[in-house]
Design an enzyme around this catalytic site. Structure first.
Site, PDB file in Angstrom:
ATOM      1  N   CYS A 115      46.015  30.817  35.166  1.00 21.66           N
ATOM      2  CA  CYS A 115      44.834  31.515  35.730  1.00 21.66           C
ATOM      3  C   CYS A 115      43.844  31.563  34.580  1.00 21.66           C
ATOM      4  CB  CYS A 115      45.189  32.934  36.156  1.00 21.66           C
ATOM      5  SG  CYS A 115      46.246  33.037  37.580  1.00 21.66           S
ATOM      6  N   ALA A 117      40.415  30.951  34.003  1.00 22.22           N
ATOM      7  CA  ALA A 117      38.974  31.211  33.904  1.00 22.22           C
ATOM      8  C   ALA A 117      38.666  32.713  33.754  1.00 22.22           C
ATOM      9  CB  ALA A 117      38.284  30.668  35.151  1.00 22.22           C
ATOM     10  N   PRO A 118      37.618  33.083  33.035  1.00 21.96           N
ATOM     11  CA  PRO A 118      36.589  32.216  32.446  1.00 21.96           C
ATOM     12  C   PRO A 118      36.942  31.574  31.116  1.00 21.96           C
ATOM     13  CG  PRO A 118      36.033  34.505  32.093  1.00 21.96           C
ATOM     14  CD  PRO A 118      37.280  34.505  32.922  1.00 21.96           C
ATOM     15  N   GLY A 120      38.590  32.884  27.974  1.00 18.15           N
ATOM     16  CA  GLY A 120      38.738  33.509  26.649  1.00 18.15           C
ATOM     17  C   GLY A 120      40.097  33.198  26.021  1.00 18.15           C
ATOM     18  N   LYS A 121      41.150  33.342  26.797  1.00 15.63           N
ATOM     19  CA  LYS A 121      42.490  33.135  26.235  1.00 15.63           C
ATOM     20  C   LYS A 121      42.747  31.638  26.024  1.00 15.63           C
ATOM     21  CE  LYS A 121      44.146  37.355  28.367  1.00 15.63           C
ATOM     22  NZ  LYS A 121      43.053  37.527  29.363  1.00 15.63           N
ATOM     23  N   ASP A 143      42.628  27.066  37.623  1.00 14.17           N
ATOM     24  CA  ASP A 143      42.058  28.253  38.271  1.00 14.17           C
ATOM     25  C   ASP A 143      41.611  27.864  39.672  1.00 14.17           C
ATOM     26  OD1 ASP A 143      41.092  31.154  36.971  1.00 14.17           O
ATOM     27  OD2 ASP A 143      40.069  30.604  38.836  1.00 14.17           O
ATOM     28  N   ASP A 170      45.455  25.758  43.071  1.00 11.81           N
ATOM     29  CA  ASP A 170      46.220  26.982  43.297  1.00 11.81           C
ATOM     30  C   ASP A 170      47.408  26.997  42.322  1.00 11.81           C
ATOM     31  OD1 ASP A 170      47.844  29.016  44.206  1.00 11.81           O
ATOM     32  OD2 ASP A 170      47.542  28.556  46.328  1.00 11.81           O
ATOM     33  N   ASP A 264      48.186  34.731  33.231  1.00 10.77           N
ATOM     34  CA  ASP A 264      47.305  35.907  33.088  1.00 10.77           C
ATOM     35  C   ASP A 264      46.823  36.212  34.508  1.00 10.77           C
ATOM     36  OD1 ASP A 264      45.806  37.853  31.716  1.00 10.77           O
ATOM     37  OD2 ASP A 264      44.058  36.551  31.666  1.00 10.77           O
ATOM     38  N   CYS A 326      45.358  42.703  33.561  1.00  4.59           N
ATOM     39  CA  CYS A 326      44.494  43.769  33.046  1.00  4.59           C
ATOM     40  C   CYS A 326      44.518  44.912  34.055  1.00  4.59           C
ATOM     41  CB  CYS A 326      43.093  43.266  32.747  1.00  4.59           C
ATOM     42  SG  CYS A 326      42.288  42.473  34.125  1.00  4.59           S
TER      43      CYS A 326
HETATM   44  C1  LIG Z   1      42.469  37.868  34.971  1.00 12.83           C
HETATM   45  S1  LIG Z   1      41.548  36.476  35.433  1.00 12.83           S
HETATM   46  C2  LIG Z   1      42.000  35.333  34.191  1.00 12.83           C
HETATM   47  C3  LIG Z   1      41.262  35.517  32.886  1.00 12.83           C
HETATM   48  C4  LIG Z   1      41.467  34.368  31.919  1.00 12.83           C
HETATM   49  N1  LIG Z   1      42.868  34.159  31.605  1.00 12.83           N
HETATM   50  C5  LIG Z   1      40.701  34.542  30.641  1.00 12.83           C
HETATM   51  O1  LIG Z   1      41.279  34.869  29.601  1.00 12.83           O
HETATM   52  O2  LIG Z   1      39.486  34.337  30.642  1.00 12.83           O
HETATM   53  C6  LIG Z   1      42.428  35.891  36.818  1.00 12.83           C
HETATM   54  C7  LIG Z   1      41.972  34.536  37.330  1.00 12.83           C
HETATM   55  O3  LIG Z   1      42.923  34.122  38.319  1.00 12.83           O
HETATM   56  C8  LIG Z   1      42.235  33.272  39.210  1.00 12.83           C
HETATM   57  N2  LIG Z   1      43.089  33.086  40.413  1.00 12.83           N
HETATM   58  C9  LIG Z   1      43.231  33.885  41.494  1.00 12.83           C
HETATM   59  N3  LIG Z   1      44.124  33.359  42.354  1.00 12.83           N
HETATM   60  C10 LIG Z   1      44.573  32.205  41.784  1.00 12.83           C
HETATM   61  C11 LIG Z   1      45.497  31.211  42.184  1.00 12.83           C
HETATM   62  N4  LIG Z   1      46.167  31.284  43.339  1.00 12.83           N
HETATM   63  N5  LIG Z   1      45.692  30.162  41.364  1.00 12.83           N
HETATM   64  C12 LIG Z   1      45.014  30.057  40.195  1.00 12.83           C
HETATM   65  N6  LIG Z   1      44.126  30.969  39.776  1.00 12.83           N
HETATM   66  C13 LIG Z   1      43.909  32.029  40.556  1.00 12.83           C
HETATM   67  C14 LIG Z   1      40.910  33.964  39.434  1.00 12.83           C
HETATM   68  O4  LIG Z   1      39.931  33.056  39.891  1.00 12.83           O
HETATM   69  C15 LIG Z   1      40.618  34.488  38.021  1.00 12.83           C
HETATM   70  O5  LIG Z   1      39.766  33.605  37.336  1.00 12.83           O
END
Ligand SMILES: C[S@@+](CC[C@H](N)C(=O)[O-])C[C@H]1O[C@@H](n2cnc3c(N)ncnc32)[C@H](O)[C@@H]1O
Length: 394
Positions: A115, A117-118, A120-121, A143, A170, A264, A326
């Site tokens: 997961c 986006a955006p 940072g990690k 993502d 996904d 994440d 988070c």
């Molecule tokens: C907590 S954020 C991740 C932050 C990211 N790791 C960072 O450090 O910038 C959760 C992310 O999960 C994505 N997401 C939600 N459902 C998902 C899925 N089924 N598969 C992949 N990504 C998904 C969202 O679009 C969102 O960008």
């Protein structure tokens, strides 16, 4: 005893999730930055930042020193500062960085960020691996949101990362293994060229695919269709891949499982103070609709279980998976990990995060393992973050 200003349901909600009232009422948290390791003169960057923001940069003493983390006053604005625009400085919450540190990333690891986006990690992972030519480690980010993955691409390009690819897909069904070639480095000969679409569990949801028909060389040197009708190889088209990894054939092989996986997970984001404060301000019906809607919470839990399970499937034996959110909610944190460990008994083990004795984390919830870390505004002076490190048994 003074009356709580909150409805009993909210107080009970805080209590059952280990959230202190002081977390909800905390003032503004510091802003955190990290100095790019490729920056030649960190002291000059700090001096300039202090001048431009009018805030003092204080080294975060509980982080490994090599990470070069600093805190600034919450009011400090770093966007617009030359050091930020040039990529010498990153903005990232220090607790978020712990999720990456917990992975124990090494230069030649192939890391999956499910997961991403955006970004940072993901940026920090790529940064720890380094950009030098003799490194073959890669980061694969996934993502589901096109808009967010597009931001992720911009962030990674801003910091000039060289060995990453991004998939809009996904994470619960993503099925592309680690790259078998990175620039001039190619996979060891022992890995068989099993075509991508013949392996079990191939993702059907990754609709954007490239088809590569099997071909062989004709005697006159030309290329003809293979009369033996070898299966067609289907590659999942990356949203973006850098030059060094774009040529990957997406081979499915146990030897090409990932060394490290970060999940994440999507969550209710209530670990951010702004979000918690909203609970207090948005009206209690809205709060109940967000946190007590059984269907919403069930769906989220199913998603989190799906993400951690698929991430673990793509992890090599001996490898490390980190699950983070988070959110403060036990249901999205400890309960997911406990469910996962029970479902994978004998294959997965919860480990302590290296150096975690130095981290200013909150006390583990009653009856839960202290290996599951909770960063909170009150204990850590950071946003809320939950981190658990799991090893796949060999
Ligand atoms: C907590 S954020 C991740 C932050 C990211 N790791 C960072 O450090 O910038 C959760 C992310 O999960 C994505 N997401 C939600 N459902 C998902 C899925 N089924 N598969 C992949 N990504 C998904 C969202 O679009 C969102 O960008």
């Amino acid at each position: 005893m003074s009356e709580s200003p909150y409805p009993p349901k909210f107080t009970q909600f805080l209590l059952s999730n280990g959230i202190e009232l002081s977390d909800v009422e905390a003032g503004k948290l510091p802003r955190f930055i990290r100095i790019n390791p490729s920056c030649a003169d960190p002291n000059a960057v700090i001096e300039a930042l202090e001048k431009e923001t009018g805030s003092t940069c204080t080294s975060v003493d509980w982080m490994p020193h090599a990470m070069r983390f600093y805190s600034l006053d919450s009011s400090a604005r770093i966007s617009g500062c030359p050091a930020y625009e040039s990529g010498d400085v990153y903005g990232i919450d220090v607790a978020s960085a712990v999720a990456v540190i917990a992975l124990g990333v090494e230069s030649n690891d192939h890391v999956l960020d499910l997961c991403c986006a955006p970004g940072g990690k993901m940026c920090l992972i790529a940064d720890i691996q380094g950009n030098s030519d003799d490194v073959v480690g890669t980061v694969t980010g996934v993502d589901i949101s096109r808009a967010r993955i597009s931001t992720c691409k911009s962030v990674l390009r801003k910091y000039k990362m060289r060995r990453f690819r991004l998939f809009e897909a996904d994470g619960t069904s993503f099925d592309v293994h680690a790259p078998s070639r990175v620039g001039k480095w190619t996979r060891p000969a022992s890995i068989s060229d099993e075509p991508a679409d013949s392996a079990a569990n191939t993702s059907k949801s990754d609709s954007d695919t490239l088809t590569i028909p099997s071909k062989r060389k004709a005697e006159n040197g030309g290329v003809v269709e293979n009369p033996a009708k070898k299966p067609i190889q289907t590659k999942v088209k990356p949203f973006h891949a850098t030059k060094l990894v774009i040529g990957d054939l997406q081979i499915k092989s146990a030897a090409l499982l990932y060394d490290k996986v970060l999940v994440d997970a999507e969550c209710t984001h209530d670990g951010s103070i702004a979000h918690l404060k909203k609970c207090n301000q948005m009206g209690w019906e809205k709060f109940e609709a967000t946190f007590f809607d059984p269907a919403k919470m069930d769906n989220l839990e199913t998603l989190q279980r799906g993400l951690i399970s698929n991430g673990f499937r793509l992890l090599k034996p001996g490898g490390i998976l980190v699950y983070s959110t988070c959110s403060f909610l036990k249901r999205q944190n400890e309960d997911i990990i406990n469910w996962f460990l029970a479902a994978n008994a004998g294959c997965a083990v919860l480990e302590s995060v290296p150096e975690s004795d130095k981290f200013p984390v909150a006390k583990a919830l009653t009856g839960e393992s202290p290996h599951m870390l909770r960063f909170t505004p009150t204990a850590s002076n950071t946003s809320g973050l939950f981190v658990a490190r799991i090893r796949k048994i060999e």
